[in-house]
Motif scaffolding. Structure first.
Motif, PDB file in Angstrom:
ATOM      1  N   TYR A 182       0.816  -1.213   0.000  1.00  0.00           N
ATOM      2  CA  TYR A 182       0.000   0.000   0.000  1.00  0.00           C
ATOM      3  C   TYR A 182       0.852   1.267   0.000  1.00  0.00           C
ATOM      4  CZ  TYR A 182      -2.990   3.736   1.794  1.00  0.00           C
ATOM      5  OH  TYR A 182      -3.639   4.939   1.966  1.00  0.00           O
ATOM      6  N   THR A 219      -6.527  -2.536   5.887  1.00  0.00           N
ATOM      7  CA  THR A 219      -6.311  -3.050   4.538  1.00  0.00           C
ATOM      8  C   THR A 219      -4.942  -2.659   3.998  1.00  0.00           C
ATOM      9  OG1 THR A 219      -7.311  -1.092   3.482  1.00  0.00           O
ATOM     10  CG2 THR A 219      -8.782  -2.912   4.044  1.00  0.00           C
ATOM     11  N   HIS A 220      -4.314  -1.658   4.602  1.00  0.00           N
ATOM     12  CA  HIS A 220      -3.038  -1.176   4.090  1.00  0.00           C
ATOM     13  C   HIS A 220      -1.928  -2.198   4.281  1.00  0.00           C
ATOM     14  CE1 HIS A 220      -4.577   3.210   4.875  1.00  0.00           C
ATOM     15  NE2 HIS A 220      -5.369   2.502   4.090  1.00  0.00           N
ATOM     16  N   PHE A 266      -0.160   3.113  -3.487  1.00  0.00           N
ATOM     17  CA  PHE A 266      -1.469   3.771  -3.471  1.00  0.00           C
ATOM     18  C   PHE A 266      -1.449   5.166  -4.095  1.00  0.00           C
ATOM     19  CE2 PHE A 266      -5.132   6.008  -1.688  1.00  0.00           C
ATOM     20  CZ  PHE A 266      -6.143   5.106  -1.961  1.00  0.00           C
ATOM     21  N   VAL A 318     -10.436   0.787   0.930  1.00  0.00           N
ATOM     22  CA  VAL A 318      -9.003   0.850   1.232  1.00  0.00           C
ATOM     23  C   VAL A 318      -8.622   2.159   1.904  1.00  0.00           C
ATOM     24  CG1 VAL A 318      -6.690   0.875   0.226  1.00  0.00           C
ATOM     25  CG2 VAL A 318      -8.395  -0.751  -0.617  1.00  0.00           C
ATOM     26  N   VAL A 350     -10.661  -8.247   0.423  1.00  0.00           N
ATOM     27  CA  VAL A 350     -10.349  -6.920   0.953  1.00  0.00           C
ATOM     28  C   VAL A 350     -11.574  -6.326   1.636  1.00  0.00           C
ATOM     29  CG1 VAL A 350      -9.834  -4.527   0.306  1.00  0.00           C
ATOM     30  CG2 VAL A 350      -8.437  -6.378  -0.597  1.00  0.00           C
ATOM     31  N   TYR A 370      -4.593  -7.003  -0.703  1.00  0.00           N
ATOM     32  CA  TYR A 370      -4.540  -5.727  -1.414  1.00  0.00           C
ATOM     33  C   TYR A 370      -3.516  -5.818  -2.542  1.00  0.00           C
ATOM     34  CZ  TYR A 370      -2.926  -0.989  -2.470  1.00  0.00           C
ATOM     35  OH  TYR A 370      -2.531   0.146  -3.125  1.00  0.00           O
TER      36      TYR A 370
END
Length: 274
Positions: free
Chosen positions: A93, A147-148, A97, A141, A206, A153
Motif C-alpha cells: 500500500y 487493509t493497508h 497507493f 481501502v 479486501v 490488497y
C-alpha cells in the motif's frame, strides 16, 4: 449517419482516446513496477513517484474522511488469512497507493466515453466495473487502515494492473492504426481466465476484512454498513460470472475461434471490444 458511425470516432476524439489509453497503460505499468519493487525489497522513491503523490490528494480523500469516520473493523478469518499470506506476499500500500488512486480514478472517464458515444462498449458492464473499483479504492481501502497491510490488497492491484496494461495498450495501438501484435491480442483476450478470479477474489477478501467479527452470533450486532458490505461480498461470485461471460464472448469474436479468423487478426469493431 450510419456511414459516419461506421468510420469510427472523429480525428480529435481518436487522438484523445489514443492519449487516454496510452496514459492509462503507462500508469498501470508503473503500478506494477512499484509493487514488484516491494517484492525485491526496494523502496519506491523516484521523481515519478513523487509526482503521483500530490495527484492522489485531488481526489476526495478528505471529504470521505470528514463525512464517514475511519473505522477499524476486522474479523478473525481475515486476520488469520493475512497472517499466513504475509510470508509470501508483502504489503504494497505505502509504495503503490499514491499512483494507484489517480490511475484508477482516471478510469471513471470510460463511463463518459460510452455516454458520449466515443466508444461502443456496453454501459452496464462499464459502470459496474469502474464503480466497483472506485468503491474499493475510496470507500474501503482509503477508509480502513487495516487493509493497508493486507497481502490481498497486493494481489488485487496486481491482478488489476496485469489486466489493464494489455487492455489499454491494445486499444491505443488499435486506434493509432499501427497494428496490434498477435501476442498482445492474445494476452488481452486470454489472461482474464486467471486474472479475473484472482482480482475478484482479492476484492471480496479486501472488503470482507473490513467487516466486523461474525462468529458466535456477533453478526447480529453488525452495523448497516457491515450488512451492506456482506451483501456485496455475496454477489461477487455472480458478478464475476457476468464479467467472465462477457469476456468469453469477446474472445470468441476477436480471436475468431472456430470461425477461421487468425490469432491477432483485427476485430470487426475495435472500439466495441472491451
Amino acid at each position: 449517419m450510419s456511414s459516419t458511425r461506421s468510420r469510427g470516432p472523429s480525428l480529435v476524439v481518436r487522438f484523445y482516446l489514443i492519449a487516454f489509453n496510452a496514459l492509462s497503460a503507462a500508469g498501470w505499468a508503473y503500478v506494477i513496477y512499484l509493487a514488484l519493487a516491494v517484492f525485491r525489497g526496494q523502496r519506491a522513491s523516484s521523481s515519478v513517484h513523487d509526482f503521483f503523490k500530490p495527484l492522489a490528494s485531488y481526489v476526495p480523500t478528505s471529504i470521505v474522511a470528514l463525512l464517514i469516520p475511519q473505522p477499524k473493523s476486522t474479523n478473525n478469518f481475515s486476520t488469520t488469512l493475512a497472517y499466513f499470506l504475509h510470508s509470501y506476499i508483502p504489503a504494497t500500500y505505502e509504495s503503490t497507493f499514491s499512483a494507484l488512486a489517480p490511475v484508477q480514478s482516471l478510469a471513471a472517464l470510460e463511463i463518459l466515453h460510452v455516454l458520449f458515444g466515443f466508444v461502443r462498449s456496453p454501459l452496464p458492464t462499464t459502470v459496474v466495473q469502474v464503480s466497483s473499483r472506485l468503491i474499493l479504492i475510496w470507500g474501503i481501502v482509503e477508509r480502513f487502515p487495516n487493509t493497508h497491510l493486507s497481502p490481498v490488497y497486493t494481489t488485487m492491484i496486481l491482478a488489476w494492473a496485469l489486466t489493464e496494461v494489455p487492455r489499454y495498450a491494445y486499444y491505443a495501438l488499435s486506434l493509432a492504426g499501427c497494428g496490434v501484435p498477435s501476442w498482445l491480442t492474445w494476452m488481452r483476450y486470454s489472461t482474464f481466465y486467471v486474472l479475473y478470479p484472482i482480482g475478484a477474489g482479492s476484492e471480496a477478501l479486501v472488503m470482507l476484512s473490513t467487516i466486523s467479527e461474525w462468529s458466535n452470533g456477533k453478526w447480529a450486532v453488525w452495523s448497516t454498513e457491515d450488512r451492506v458490505k456482506a451483501g456485496l461480498v455475496a454477489i461477487w461470485v455472480p458478478g464475476l460470472w457476468v464479467m467472465y461471460s462477457h469476456m468469453m464472448r469477446m474472445r470468441r469474436k476477436v480471436l475468431g475461434v472456430g470461425k477461421g479468423q487468425k490469432l491477432g487478426a483485427k476485430p470487426k469493431d475495435r472500439l466495441k471490444a472491451e
